[in-house]
Motif scaffolding. Structure first.
Motif, PDB file in Angstrom:
ATOM      1  N   VAL A  53       0.817  -1.215   0.000  1.00 57.14           N
ATOM      2  CA  VAL A  53       0.000   0.000   0.000  1.00 57.14           C
ATOM      3  C   VAL A  53       0.850   1.265   0.000  1.00 57.14           C
ATOM      4  CG1 VAL A  53      -1.676   1.338   1.343  1.00 57.14           C
ATOM      5  CG2 VAL A  53      -1.964  -1.130   1.081  1.00 57.14           C
ATOM      6  N   ALA A  54       0.518   2.198  -0.898  1.00 56.07           N
ATOM      7  CA  ALA A  54       1.140   3.522  -0.971  1.00 56.07           C
ATOM      8  C   ALA A  54       0.256   4.406  -1.846  1.00 56.07           C
ATOM      9  CB  ALA A  54       2.549   3.445  -1.542  1.00 56.07           C
ATOM     10  N   PRO A  55      -0.751   5.067  -1.262  1.00 54.80           N
ATOM     11  CA  PRO A  55      -1.630   5.944  -2.055  1.00 54.80           C
ATOM     12  C   PRO A  55      -0.845   7.074  -2.709  1.00 54.80           C
ATOM     13  CG  PRO A  55      -2.481   5.587   0.179  1.00 54.80           C
ATOM     14  CD  PRO A  55      -1.096   5.070   0.166  1.00 54.80           C
ATOM     15  N   ALA A 206       6.642   9.347  -0.660  1.00 62.00           N
ATOM     16  CA  ALA A 206       6.548   9.844  -2.038  1.00 62.00           C
ATOM     17  C   ALA A 206       5.796  11.169  -2.039  1.00 62.00           C
ATOM     18  CB  ALA A 206       5.832   8.824  -2.911  1.00 62.00           C
ATOM     19  N   SER A 207       6.213  12.096  -2.885  1.00 66.13           N
ATOM     20  CA  SER A 207       5.621  13.440  -2.884  1.00 66.13           C
ATOM     21  C   SER A 207       4.120  13.402  -3.169  1.00 66.13           C
ATOM     22  CB  SER A 207       6.337  14.332  -3.899  1.00 66.13           C
ATOM     23  OG  SER A 207       6.301  13.760  -5.194  1.00 66.13           O
ATOM     24  N   ASP A 208       3.678  12.533  -4.091  1.00 63.55           N
ATOM     25  CA  ASP A 208       2.242  12.426  -4.384  1.00 63.55           C
ATOM     26  C   ASP A 208       1.464  11.949  -3.157  1.00 63.55           C
ATOM     27  OD1 ASP A 208       2.593  13.254  -6.974  1.00 63.55           O
ATOM     28  OD2 ASP A 208       2.649  11.231  -7.818  1.00 63.55           O
ATOM     29  N   THR A 209       2.009  10.933  -2.500  1.00 62.67           N
ATOM     30  CA  THR A 209       1.360  10.374  -1.314  1.00 62.67           C
ATOM     31  C   THR A 209       1.279  11.406  -0.199  1.00 62.67           C
ATOM     32  OG1 THR A 209       2.188   8.169  -1.883  1.00 62.67           O
ATOM     33  CG2 THR A 209       1.501   8.518   0.387  1.00 62.67           C
ATOM     34  N   ASN A 210       2.367  12.120   0.046  1.00 60.49           N
ATOM     35  CA  ASN A 210       2.381  13.128   1.103  1.00 60.49           C
ATOM     36  C   ASN A 210       1.474  14.316   0.783  1.00 60.49           C
ATOM     37  OD1 ASN A 210       3.883  12.075   3.185  1.00 60.49           O
ATOM     38  ND2 ASN A 210       5.828  12.932   2.479  1.00 60.49           N
ATOM     39  N   THR A 275      -8.721   9.093  -2.790  1.00 61.58           N
ATOM     40  CA  THR A 275      -7.976   9.183  -1.537  1.00 61.58           C
ATOM     41  C   THR A 275      -8.419  10.386  -0.722  1.00 61.58           C
ATOM     42  OG1 THR A 275      -6.082   8.204  -2.688  1.00 61.58           O
ATOM     43  CG2 THR A 275      -5.669   9.158  -0.536  1.00 61.58           C
ATOM     44  N   LEU A 276      -8.586  11.522  -1.382  1.00 58.90           N
ATOM     45  CA  LEU A 276      -9.049  12.728  -0.688  1.00 58.90           C
ATOM     46  C   LEU A 276     -10.447  12.524  -0.106  1.00 58.90           C
ATOM     47  CD1 LEU A 276      -7.790  15.535  -3.093  1.00 58.90           C
ATOM     48  CD2 LEU A 276      -6.901  14.985  -0.815  1.00 58.90           C
ATOM     49  N   ALA A 277     -11.298  11.832  -0.866  1.00 58.12           N
ATOM     50  CA  ALA A 277     -12.674  11.591  -0.407  1.00 58.12           C
ATOM     51  C   ALA A 277     -12.698  10.690   0.826  1.00 58.12           C
ATOM     52  CB  ALA A 277     -13.492  10.964  -1.522  1.00 58.12           C
ATOM     53  N   SER A 278     -11.724   9.783   0.891  1.00 63.46           N
ATOM     54  CA  SER A 278     -11.674   8.857   2.040  1.00 63.46           C
ATOM     55  C   SER A 278     -11.125   9.526   3.291  1.00 63.46           C
ATOM     56  CB  SER A 278     -10.821   7.637   1.698  1.00 63.46           C
ATOM     57  OG  SER A 278      -9.443   7.991   1.611  1.00 63.46           O
TER      58      SER A 278
END
Length: 280
Positions: A53-55, A206-210, A275-278
């Motif tokens: 897992v890594a959103p 990761a920058s996207d995940t953070n 991810t934002l919605a969760s």
């Protein structure tokens, strides 16, 4: 004299023949070692995708066990629409995602950074996206300076940086942090809890995940992206080193088409929204 020359010629010819046989055998062995990956997958009727897992790359619903995220979607699309097989996700950790691939526990590892260290052990597809390390911190934390520019601004005695053990970001911060303490944890939930509870001052990820995490917790979370960039790399599928070159070319052609068509960007936006919605 003739007999001596003949014996020398016979020995030379025998030696050459032995070398040729050895080379031939070696070539045959190498040919036997090449893995016809997609043929084997089609025969089994399932493409096994090793996933940690890594959103927004890979996400897993804890209630249903269903996988999402743009790399998971790519793996599913390739299996179902190109290979015409079922797709099975195999849950793993970042510590084991390379070893499990080598041990044939799955056919591809999902969303791996193409690093020189990993490239010694496994092969890689062409890139589906890019990666660099950023840091999330609590903007009310008195231990964090008001102006962060470079890694030196967080590499201070007493600073604690949480990171998922075995990831590319683990390797990256281990190489540059000399004074700060590195808190290695098994998963993304643990790193986020460490910063939320202030057991750690930063999350290295990761920058996207953070970015997604800080957007979801804008009341306290803030992202720091170092300049110059830390560990900028390509993100791809991991495959075994002996995968047939034709199979690698087939996967690369698929990825290049999906990237150039905008399909991957659409998947990334969808994963970010989910991810934002969760709220995670």
């Amino acid at each position: 004299m003739y007999q001596v020359a003949a014996r020398k010629m016979f020995k030379r010819t025998s030696a050459i023949a032995a070398i040729a046989i050895a080379l031939g055998a070696s070539g045959f062995a190498k040919a036997e070692e090449v893995e016809p990956l997609w043929a084997n997958v089609k025969k089994a009727g399932v493409l096994r995708c090793g996933a940690a897992v890594a959103p927004p790359y890979v996400m897993r619903d804890p209630m249903t066990g269903n996988y999402s995220g743009f790399f998971a979607d790519l793996c599913r699309d390739f299996g179902q629409n190109v290979l015409k097989v079922k797709v099975q996700f195999v849950d793993t950790t970042w510590d084991n995602i390379v070893a499990g691939l080598q041990a044939n526990k799955w056919d591809m590892s999902v969303a791996l950074n193409n690093t020189p260290e990993r490239a010694k052990a496994i092969g890689f597809s062409s890139a589906a996206s890019n990666y660099e390390v950023s840091f999330v911190y609590n903007k009310t934390n008195p231990k964090v300076g008001k102006k962060l520019v470079s890694i030196a601004d967080i590499d201070k005695p007493g600073a604690v940086v949480a990171v998922m053990s075995g990831t590319s970001q683990d390797k990256a911060v281990s190489a540059v942090l000399k004074q700060a303490q590195i808190m290695r944890l098994p998963g993304i939930d643990e790193t986020r809890m460490a910063v939320s509870s202030r057991r750690a001052d930063f999350i290295a990820d990761a920058s996207d995940t953070n970015w997604i995490f800080s957007e979801s917790h804008g009341d306290w979370a803030k992202t720091f992206v170092p300049n110059p960039a830390l560990a900028k790399q390509e993100v791809a599928f991991g495959i075994r080193k002996n995968t047939s070159p034709d199979d690698v070319a087939m996967l690369n052609a698929y990825l290049k088409k999906k990237v150039s068509s905008g399909y991957v960007n659409a998947l990334i936006k969808k994963a970010v929204q989910e991810t934002l919605a969760s709220g995670k």
